[in-house]
Design an enzyme around this catalytic site. Structure first.
Site, short mmCIF file in Angstrom:
data_model
loop_
_atom_site.label_atom_id
_atom_site.label_comp_id
_atom_site.label_asym_id
_atom_site.label_seq_id
_atom_site.Cartn_x
_atom_site.Cartn_y
_atom_site.Cartn_z
N TYR A 109 0.70 -1.46 0.90
CA TYR A 109 0.57 0.16 -0.40
C TYR A 109 1.12 1.07 0.03
O TYR A 109 1.74 1.39 0.77
CB TYR A 109 -0.94 0.54 0.90
CG TYR A 109 -1.86 -0.93 0.77
CD1 TYR A 109 -2.75 -0.88 0.47
CD2 TYR A 109 -2.01 -1.81 1.88
CE1 TYR A 109 -4.26 -1.35 0.90
CE2 TYR A 109 -3.54 -3.39 1.60
CZ TYR A 109 -4.22 -2.40 1.47
OH TYR A 109 -5.79 -3.72 1.07
N TYR A 148 -0.07 -9.57 0.84
CA TYR A 148 0.75 -9.81 1.92
C TYR A 148 1.16 -9.79 3.58
O TYR A 148 -0.28 -10.18 3.56
CB TYR A 148 0.40 -7.81 1.90
CG TYR A 148 -0.58 -7.32 2.40
CD1 TYR A 148 -0.88 -6.99 2.92
CD2 TYR A 148 -2.00 -7.01 1.34
CE1 TYR A 148 -2.05 -6.54 4.58
CE2 TYR A 148 -2.95 -6.49 1.98
CZ TYR A 148 -3.50 -6.39 3.06
OH TYR A 148 -4.30 -6.35 3.77
N ARG A 158 -3.03 -12.06 4.51
CA ARG A 158 -4.06 -11.45 3.56
C ARG A 158 -4.10 -11.94 2.29
O ARG A 158 -3.15 -11.30 1.07
CB ARG A 158 -3.87 -9.96 3.65
CG ARG A 158 -4.24 -9.56 4.63
CD ARG A 158 -5.47 -8.48 5.05
NE ARG A 158 -6.90 -9.66 5.05
CZ ARG A 158 -7.48 -9.30 4.45
NH1 ARG A 158 -8.14 -8.11 3.94
NH2 ARG A 158 -8.95 -10.13 4.27
N HIS A 161 -7.00 -8.92 -2.38
CA HIS A 161 -8.36 -8.58 -1.94
C HIS A 161 -8.55 -7.08 -2.27
O HIS A 161 -7.53 -6.34 -2.83
CB HIS A 161 -9.38 -8.36 -1.00
CG HIS A 161 -8.06 -7.59 0.44
ND1 HIS A 161 -7.05 -8.23 0.67
CD2 HIS A 161 -8.22 -6.51 1.12
CE1 HIS A 161 -6.43 -7.21 1.04
NE2 HIS A 161 -7.11 -6.84 1.91
N HIS A 163 -11.29 -3.51 -1.50
CA HIS A 163 -11.68 -2.77 -0.48
C HIS A 163 -12.80 -2.00 -1.21
O HIS A 163 -11.98 -1.04 -1.34
CB HIS A 163 -11.24 -2.40 0.46
CG HIS A 163 -9.94 -2.13 1.46
ND1 HIS A 163 -10.20 -3.13 2.94
CD2 HIS A 163 -8.96 -2.92 1.02
CE1 HIS A 163 -9.10 -3.75 3.04
NE2 HIS A 163 -8.11 -3.27 2.43
#
Length: 242
Positions: A109, A148, A158, A161, A163
């Protein structure tokens, strides 16, 4: 089904929506309330909508591969994510603000607290937004996010995905969820996803759609979002920290 409520705000059916406390998702141990909830009167902030933000949306906002403003293109497998926002009757919900945020192709991110050694992409912000059209359709062009690591437990990763935030006519109507990709082996190991009871968990997984796929350009995924009713998409807390 019983519903979880906070004053006039209905969180959702207990059998469908993740609980405030899910011990396998360790952050909820401190985040979840341990005292009875208090009703806080709604103010203008909660009763009004996104306002000027709607008029500022441009078609470029929905292209996460190029909306960084660098003139370059994000690295990774291009994907198109589209679907409809629907109410409990299956009717479209038009003119609804849909926002997305995600990790880049390396699972990183663009955030000061994300410091794992996955490379940053200077041409990828990882955020986008659009409005649903009269048929309730949204559409984003982006890249497939990478998995990640996170420190929920040793060797925790995780799954890929995206959000999603869906905002209606006022901030109290904001709903937040996550969209997953089919066939990911990390699904079974992810406590955030597994906090949603079966069989409702599968509503969070997109479907590969070859009719959405564009030749020699991008793979296509379809994911409808149902806001209420027996077919509702599972939503999480209004505050998203992961």
């Amino acid at each position: 089904m019983d519903t979880t409520t906070i004053g006039e705000i209905i969180r959702g059916d207990k059998e469908v929506f993740p609980p405030y406390l899910y011990s396998a998702y360790r952050a909820t141990i401190k985040r979840s309330p341990n005292l009875p909830l208090l009703e806080v009167p709604l103010t203008l902030t909660e009763l009004t909508g996104p306002g000027p933000a709607i008029s500022e949306i441009t078609p470029e906002d929905a292209d996460l591969t190029r909306n960084a403003g660098t003139g370059g293109e994000a690295i990774g497998q291009r994907i198109i994510v589209t679907g409809r926002v629907l109410d409990e009757n299956g009717d479209p919900v038009p003119n609804t603000l849909v926002e997305v945020w995600q990790a880049n192709a390396a699972g990183r991110y663009l955030h000061k607290r994300d410091n794992w050694p996955g490379p940053l992409d200077p041409n990828f912000l990882g955020i986008g937004r659009c409005l649903t059209n009269e048929e309730g359709v949204y559409r984003f062009l982006t890249i497939h996010p990478g998995a990640y690591p996170w420190k929920n437990d040793p060797n925790a990763w995780r799954p890929s995905h995206i959000h999603f935030s869906i905002l209606g006519p006022s901030s109290r109507t904001r709903l937040i969820t996550q969209m997953y990709f089919p066939g990911d082996p990390l699904h079974a190991l992810d406590p955030i996803m597994n906090a949603v009871p079966e069989p409702y968990r599968s509503r969070m997984i997109a479907t590969y759609d070859h009719s959405v796929t564009e030749p020699e350009w991008a793979l296509g995924y379809r994911w409808d979002i149902v806001l209420r009713g027996p077919n509702a998409t599972p939503f999480g807390e209004r505050k998203e920290n992961e």
